[in-house]
Enzyme design. Structure first.
Site, PDB file in Angstrom:
ATOM      1  N   CYS A  65     -70.104  18.663 -18.027  1.00 56.10           N
ATOM      2  CA  CYS A  65     -71.083  18.574 -16.933  1.00 56.10           C
ATOM      3  C   CYS A  65     -71.671  19.957 -16.624  1.00 56.10           C
ATOM      4  O   CYS A  65     -72.285  20.555 -17.498  1.00 56.10           O
ATOM      5  CB  CYS A  65     -70.498  17.892 -15.713  1.00 56.10           C
ATOM      6  SG  CYS A  65     -71.781  17.303 -14.574  1.00 56.10           S
ATOM      7  N   HIS A 107     -69.188  12.875 -18.083  1.00 53.23           N
ATOM      8  CA  HIS A 107     -67.776  13.155 -17.810  1.00 53.23           C
ATOM      9  C   HIS A 107     -66.887  12.280 -18.699  1.00 53.23           C
ATOM     10  O   HIS A 107     -66.649  11.123 -18.360  1.00 53.23           O
ATOM     11  CB  HIS A 107     -67.454  12.859 -16.338  1.00 53.23           C
ATOM     12  CG  HIS A 107     -68.028  13.859 -15.394  1.00 53.23           C
ATOM     13  ND1 HIS A 107     -67.354  14.989 -15.015  1.00 53.23           N
ATOM     14  CD2 HIS A 107     -69.220  13.910 -14.770  1.00 53.23           C
ATOM     15  CE1 HIS A 107     -68.100  15.699 -14.181  1.00 53.23           C
ATOM     16  NE2 HIS A 107     -69.240  15.059 -14.015  1.00 53.23           N
ATOM     17  N   GLU A 118     -63.795  12.371 -18.961  1.00 55.06           N
ATOM     18  CA  GLU A 118     -62.575  12.043 -18.208  1.00 55.06           C
ATOM     19  C   GLU A 118     -62.805  10.930 -17.201  1.00 55.06           C
ATOM     20  O   GLU A 118     -61.864  10.455 -16.577  1.00 55.06           O
ATOM     21  CB  GLU A 118     -62.026  13.308 -17.530  1.00 55.06           C
ATOM     22  CG  GLU A 118     -62.720  13.743 -16.246  1.00 55.06           C
ATOM     23  CD  GLU A 118     -64.044  14.480 -16.437  1.00 55.06           C
ATOM     24  OE1 GLU A 118     -64.613  14.415 -17.544  1.00 55.06           O
ATOM     25  OE2 GLU A 118     -64.508  15.107 -15.468  1.00 55.06           O
TER      26      GLU A 118
END
Lengths: 256, 205
Positions: free
Chosen positions: B82, B186, B188
């Site tokens: 990001c 992202h 994650e």
């Protein structure tokens, strides 16, 4: 445009347990938030919202544990709201593993809080949660809609449309629009309210309140929202995330 | 032995999810803002949320540019996520203010032009054939949340594996070159697809 419309279950968390009230009054226990979060992730939820309704400070610290455990096991975005009053509250929630924080009452008391939060943490993680209803006897606002607090029980006299526009100016990155007229009715989302707010803000808009049937979701999507949120219809198994997404797909909305 | 990954902590938002996701895919993760401790690891993750200039200031405060440079010099993998991707570029323009970035990649981070901003949610990507991050990943969506990006047309596809996404315009969703990799989305927070991408990255260590 290939961005998917998000389907978001909301979990009301009190003292570490998930509950859901009908019109926020009669609370019924629906389980362990971490287990429920995992189940929703597996079922295709695009994001999760935890709303902390704990009254006590011990209940609030339990919420941090719940957020922490959820973030360890569920790898989709998590928004946490309820009782967020200070920059320090936001910092603690983000550190616990929340991706976004929703702010409601504290911003009504002091709008500058939104600016401070957005400047410190970035607009992308600050959500305005607005509980909106049509003005009742004795109250008037330019739009005919007012902002409420205390789960819709107290009017503020603040014009709802002006409020969301101001919140966007102050830096919020998303609006969670709760229709207190539709909430708990299961008669569908408040389409008139959604359309009016959509016309006024250019940040992502989440519709909340009133979902009862699968057909309600494409109607909200057609009114221009970026995400749809519901609680009890999902918690009590009346609708599945997959059914909602199928209904959206049938109306040619893009879903994940 | 598990690959040792330094997750650079420079005060930028929720890094717990990145920590847990990297652990989930088998890495041994050290969260650190200490240059020496970071440099002892096999690879580096640079997270980042919020404003470009604030992230750069946070990064400089922990001597992060030198950490990234040292990893790349020694051909050890670096993954930016990001704003952690954005600050790898030459500069960023936010609210009309032009701020210098790290300059490891040439390009400018600019406001996204789309009717609704931030670009928030699950979007598709066009993965570069050369990409290692996206090996074995097809028809998956990834979670984006950003208001700024790097226009894809300014990137030389001969020098980089450039994966793009579209939201109002076509922008860089991921970029890879040698030891350097970065994603605008992202991983994650991108469910199983994101974990697969992180698995691919950890395998490259």
């Amino acid at each position: 445009m290939s961005l998917a419309l998000r389907v978001i279950p909301c979990l009301d968390v009190d003292e570490g347990r998930v509950v859901k009230g009908v019109n926020f009054v009669d609370l019924r226990d629906a389980g362990d938030p971490v287990e429920l979060a995992k189940a929703y992730d597996a079922a295709g939820a695009d994001e999760l919202v935890f709303l902390d309704i704990s009254a006590s400070s011990s209940g609030r610290s339990t919420t941090y544990d719940v957020v922490r455990q959820t973030a360890e096991q569920v790898f989709i975005p998590l928004t946490v709201g309820g009782g967020v009053r200070t920059v320090d509250d936001i910092d603690q929630l983000l550190r616990a593993g929340a991706d976004k924080v929703s702010i409601n009452t504290a911003a009504i008391a002091r709008p500058e809080f939104l600016r401070e939060a957005a400047e410190r943490f970035g607009s992308q993680c600050i959500v305005l949660s607005a509980d909106v209803r049509r003005c009742q006897e004795g109250t008037t606002t330019p739009s005919g809609f007012e902002v409420t607090t205390h789960g819709g029980r107290k009017g503020t006299g603040i014009d709802a449309f002006e409020w969301v526009e101001k919140a966007v100016e102050l830096g919020v990155g998303e609006i969670l629009l709760n229709s207190m007229d539709a909430d708990g009715t299961k008669d569908g989302f408040d389409i008139e309210l959604i359309q009016q707010i959509r016309d006024r803000v250019s940040v992502p808009l989440i519709a909340s309140g009133g979902a009862g049937k699968v057909e309600d979701f494409p109607r909200a999507a057609a009114a221009g929202v970026d995400a749809v949120l519901a609680a009890s219809v999902f918690h009590f198994g009346e609708l599945s995330i997959a059914q909602v997404k199928d209904a959206l797909r049938e109306q040619e909305f893009i879903v994940r | 032995m598990a690959q040792r990954v330094a997750l650079l902590d420079y005060g930028s938002g929720n890094i717990r999810s990145a920590y847990k996701a990297l652990e989930r895919v088998g890495a041994s993760v050290v969260v650190t803002s200490d240059v020496d401790e970071a440099l002892e690891q096999d690879a580096l993750v640079v997270p980042g949320v919020g404003a470009f200039a604030a992230c750069m200031a946070g990064l400089e405060a922990v001597d992060g540019r030198r950490v990234i440079d040292s990893f790349l010099e020694s051909d050890r993998p670096v993954l930016g996520i990001c704003v952690g991707m954005q600050i790898l570029f030459d500069r960023g323009v936010e609210h009309g203010v032009d701020s210098p970035g790290c300059g490891f990649l040439s390009g400018v981070v600019e406001a996204l032009e789309a009717p609704v901003v931030p670009h928030m949610g699950w979007n598709t990507v066009q993965a570069d054939q050369k990409s290692r991050l996206f090996a074995g990943i097809e028809d998956q969506r990834f979670y984006f949340v950003h208001s700024y990006g790097v226009k894809a047309d300014g990137i030389d596809p001969g020098r980089f594996a450039v994966t793009t996404a579209n939201y109002g315009e076509t922008f860089v969703a991921a970029i890879e070159s040698g030891a350097l990799a970065a994603t605008q989305f992202h991983p994650e927070k991108s469910g199983d697809a994101g974990l697969q991408l992180l698995t691919n990255w950890v395998a490259s260590i």
